[in-house]
Scaffold this active site. Structure first.
Site, PDB file in Angstrom:
ATOM      1  N   ARG A  87       0.835  -1.218   0.000  1.00 59.11           N
ATOM      2  CA  ARG A  87       0.000   0.000   0.000  1.00 59.11           C
ATOM      3  C   ARG A  87       0.868   1.266   0.000  1.00 59.11           C
ATOM      4  NH1 ARG A  87      -2.367  -3.692  -1.146  1.00 59.11           N
ATOM      5  NH2 ARG A  87      -4.180  -4.627  -0.160  1.00 59.11           N
TER       6      ARG A  87
ATOM      7  N   SER B 111     -10.979  -2.084   4.029  1.00 63.30           N
ATOM      8  CA  SER B 111     -10.199  -2.415   5.233  1.00 63.30           C
ATOM      9  C   SER B 111      -9.604  -1.125   5.768  1.00 63.30           C
ATOM     10  CB  SER B 111      -9.059  -3.370   4.884  1.00 63.30           C
ATOM     11  OG  SER B 111      -9.597  -4.571   4.426  1.00 63.30           O
TER      12      SER B 111
ATOM     13  N   GLU C 144      -4.914   2.297   6.916  1.00 63.30           N
ATOM     14  CA  GLU C 144      -4.577   2.189   5.488  1.00 63.30           C
ATOM     15  C   GLU C 144      -5.214   3.358   4.744  1.00 63.30           C
ATOM     16  OE1 GLU C 144      -5.331  -1.621   3.574  1.00 63.30           O
ATOM     17  OE2 GLU C 144      -6.075  -0.591   1.795  1.00 63.30           O
TER      18      GLU C 144
HETATM   19  C1  FAD Z   1     -15.963  -1.896  -0.057  1.00 61.82           C
HETATM   20  C2  FAD Z   1     -14.507  -1.563  -0.310  1.00 61.82           C
HETATM   21  C3  FAD Z   1     -13.622  -2.595  -0.613  1.00 61.82           C
HETATM   22  C4  FAD Z   1     -12.270  -2.300  -0.853  1.00 61.82           C
HETATM   23  N1  FAD Z   1     -11.422  -3.337  -1.149  1.00 61.82           N
HETATM   24  C5  FAD Z   1     -10.119  -3.069  -1.371  1.00 61.82           C
HETATM   25  C6  FAD Z   1      -9.211  -4.130  -1.679  1.00 61.82           C
HETATM   26  O1  FAD Z   1      -9.572  -5.299  -1.790  1.00 61.82           O
HETATM   27  N2  FAD Z   1      -7.900  -3.805  -1.877  1.00 61.82           N
HETATM   28  C7  FAD Z   1      -7.451  -2.518  -1.784  1.00 61.82           C
HETATM   29  O2  FAD Z   1      -6.246  -2.280  -1.983  1.00 61.82           O
HETATM   30  N3  FAD Z   1      -8.286  -1.499  -1.502  1.00 61.82           N
HETATM   31  C8  FAD Z   1      -9.602  -1.739  -1.294  1.00 61.82           C
HETATM   32  N4  FAD Z   1     -10.451  -0.701  -1.003  1.00 61.82           N
HETATM   33  C9  FAD Z   1      -9.919   0.673  -0.877  1.00 61.82           C
HETATM   34  C10 FAD Z   1      -9.912   1.480  -2.193  1.00 61.82           C
HETATM   35  O3  FAD Z   1     -10.949   1.069  -3.066  1.00 61.82           O
HETATM   36  C11 FAD Z   1      -8.562   1.386  -2.906  1.00 61.82           C
HETATM   37  O4  FAD Z   1      -7.505   1.859  -2.099  1.00 61.82           O
HETATM   38  C12 FAD Z   1      -8.570   2.191  -4.213  1.00 61.82           C
HETATM   39  O5  FAD Z   1      -7.394   1.936  -4.915  1.00 61.82           O
HETATM   40  C13 FAD Z   1      -8.687   3.698  -3.977  1.00 61.82           C
HETATM   41  O6  FAD Z   1      -8.966   4.301  -5.217  1.00 61.82           O
HETATM   42  P1  FAD Z   1      -9.803   5.658  -5.299  1.00 61.82           P
HETATM   43  O7  FAD Z   1      -9.854   6.069  -6.713  1.00 61.82           O
HETATM   44  O8  FAD Z   1     -11.106   5.511  -4.617  1.00 61.82           O
HETATM   45  O9  FAD Z   1      -8.842   6.618  -4.483  1.00 61.82           O
HETATM   46  P2  FAD Z   1      -9.255   7.805  -3.496  1.00 61.82           P
HETATM   47  O10 FAD Z   1      -9.900   7.237  -2.284  1.00 61.82           O
HETATM   48  O11 FAD Z   1      -9.982   8.862  -4.212  1.00 61.82           O
HETATM   49  O12 FAD Z   1      -7.806   8.326  -3.099  1.00 61.82           O
HETATM   50  C14 FAD Z   1      -6.926   7.494  -2.367  1.00 61.82           C
HETATM   51  C15 FAD Z   1      -5.534   8.126  -2.413  1.00 61.82           C
HETATM   52  O13 FAD Z   1      -5.072   8.087  -3.759  1.00 61.82           O
HETATM   53  C16 FAD Z   1      -4.718   9.395  -4.205  1.00 61.82           C
HETATM   54  N5  FAD Z   1      -5.103   9.474  -5.618  1.00 61.82           N
HETATM   55  C17 FAD Z   1      -6.304   9.183  -6.166  1.00 61.82           C
HETATM   56  N6  FAD Z   1      -6.256   9.324  -7.502  1.00 61.82           N
HETATM   57  C18 FAD Z   1      -5.002   9.723  -7.796  1.00 61.82           C
HETATM   58  C19 FAD Z   1      -4.330  10.044  -9.010  1.00 61.82           C
HETATM   59  N7  FAD Z   1      -4.926   9.991 -10.207  1.00 61.82           N
HETATM   60  N8  FAD Z   1      -3.030  10.417  -8.932  1.00 61.82           N
HETATM   61  C20 FAD Z   1      -2.389  10.487  -7.739  1.00 61.82           C
HETATM   62  N9  FAD Z   1      -2.983  10.207  -6.569  1.00 61.82           N
HETATM   63  C21 FAD Z   1      -4.266   9.822  -6.601  1.00 61.82           C
HETATM   64  C22 FAD Z   1      -5.504  10.357  -3.320  1.00 61.82           C
HETATM   65  O14 FAD Z   1      -4.843  11.605  -3.193  1.00 61.82           O
HETATM   66  C23 FAD Z   1      -5.536   9.596  -1.995  1.00 61.82           C
HETATM   67  O15 FAD Z   1      -4.365   9.852  -1.252  1.00 61.82           O
HETATM   68  C24 FAD Z   1     -11.812  -0.966  -0.772  1.00 61.82           C
HETATM   69  C25 FAD Z   1     -12.719   0.068  -0.481  1.00 61.82           C
HETATM   70  C26 FAD Z   1     -14.054  -0.224  -0.262  1.00 61.82           C
HETATM   71  C27 FAD Z   1     -15.013   0.899   0.030  1.00 61.82           C
END
Ligand code: FAD
Length: 282
Positions: free
Chosen positions: A154, A204, A274
């Site tokens: 992560r 998580s 996380e």
């Molecule tokens: C029900 C559920 C299940 C999940 N299961 C998993 C799983 O199995 N594995 C896992 O790893 N995660 C999981 N997650 C967490 C999440 O979906 C992941 O971490 C995902 O990769 C975050 O993407 P996001 O676009 O929503 O990022 P955001 O939440 O919008 O941002 C997260 C971080 O990424 C940065 N960011 C976003 N986009 C960019 C970009 N284009 N350039 C630079 N920085 C950026 C943001 O500044 C922030 O710091 C889960 C979440 C939920 C709600």
């Protein structure tokens, strides 16, 4: 920001900007940098908790307008704003395997590449070939290789340099479409069985401590179902903190601290969040 984050909690940002193209992203960042405005990039908001006092500055949301796909042989290029489920569907339609593990993660490509998202023995590190990264002032786009991304659990190099993912090229393998589909269905069934997908959360909440699981440590500390205000520890999966009933970010942070304290007392392990916690307390 409750409408823009999967936790459905948190205060307002001074500005929320959703660029319609890479050019608009660049000009937006140039203007924000010129005026010295604090800026946060977000994707689909599924790993973010914005505190109740909100964010003093601009949040730039990279959405589906920056979510194009292109394939060449076994390479799938996806724009940062594409959702992982759509990228997985695109890979399936091209008969390309390797993306299945990410099909149920609700984030965007940009968020996943930034976070090194992973599940079921797969992680972005295993499939990212190259990443197009825009500088935080919008002036330059450079290409980073998988090695440049310096991936860890992560963790990526972008966490230290403010770079913004514009697109990523994934190295996949030719695979039978039925095999891809059935793997995706199998993983999706596992998620539905184990995770509280019907409740707002950010997945998580804590990182996996070395040699252990956050959910198990929380359960062993007798905390399953515990709640503060509207925030609760899921009874289905103790690693998930859920917004059960109009939780404020303060409720969620209070519960996080309670869990950290109790787990430490019970097992001596310090759980680290996380999720990304941003903004000001009210
Ligand atoms: C029900 C559920 C299940 C999940 N299961 C998993 C799983 O199995 N594995 C896992 O790893 N995660 C999981 N997650 C967490 C999440 O979906 C992941 O971490 C995902 O990769 C975050 O993407 P996001 O676009 O929503 O990022 P955001 O939440 O919008 O941002 C997260 C971080 O990424 C940065 N960011 C976003 N986009 C960019 C970009 N284009 N350039 C630079 N920085 C950026 C943001 O500044 C922030 O710091 C889960 C979440 C939920 C709600």
């Amino acid at each position: 920001m409750r409408e823009h984050t999967s936790f459905q909690a948190g205060g307002r940002a001074d500005l929320l900007i959703i660029p319609g193209s890479v050019e608009e992203l660049s000009s937006t960042l140039k203007i924000l940098a010129f005026h010295d405005v604090d800026t946060l990039i977000m994707g689909n908001g599924t790993n973010l908790l914005i505190l109740d006092g909100g964010y003093r500055g601009a949040i730039v949301k990279i959405g589906r307008d920056l979510g194009h796909f292109e394939t060449k042989e076994n390479i799938l290029v996806a724009g940062a704003g594409a959702l992982l489920k759509d990228a997985a569907a695109e890979a399936l339609s091209r008969g390309l395997g390797g993306f299945e593990f990410a099909s149920g993660i609700p984030g965007s490509v940009g968020g996943a590449v930034f976070m090194n998202a992973g599940a079921y023995d797969g992680e972005m590190k295993g499939i990212v070939g190259f990443v197009q990264v825009m500088s935080s002032d919008g002036e330059r786009i450079t290409e980073m290789s998988n090695t440049d991304m310096d991936y860890g659990y992560r963790k990526s190099a972008l966490m230290g340099n403010g770079g913004i993912v514009v697109s990523a090229a994934f190295s996949l393998v030719t695979k039978d479409r039925e095999a891809i589909r059935s793997r995706m269905e199998e993983l999706s069934a596992k998620r539905r069985e184990k995770q509280p997908l019907d409740m707002p959360s950010a997945g998580s909440f804590f990182k996996r401590p070395p040699g252990n699981y956050a959910g198990k440590l929380i359960e062993d500390a007798g905390l399953k179902g515990a709640s503060i205000g509207g925030a609760a520890i899921s009874t289905k999966h103790a690693g998930f903190l859920v917004n059960e009933n109009n939780a404020t970010a303060k409720d969620i942070i209070g519960l996080m601290r309670f869990v950290q304290e109790q787990v430490f007392l019970n097992s001596g392990v310090h759980l680290e969040p996380e999720i990304r916690i941003i903004g000001e307390e009210s």
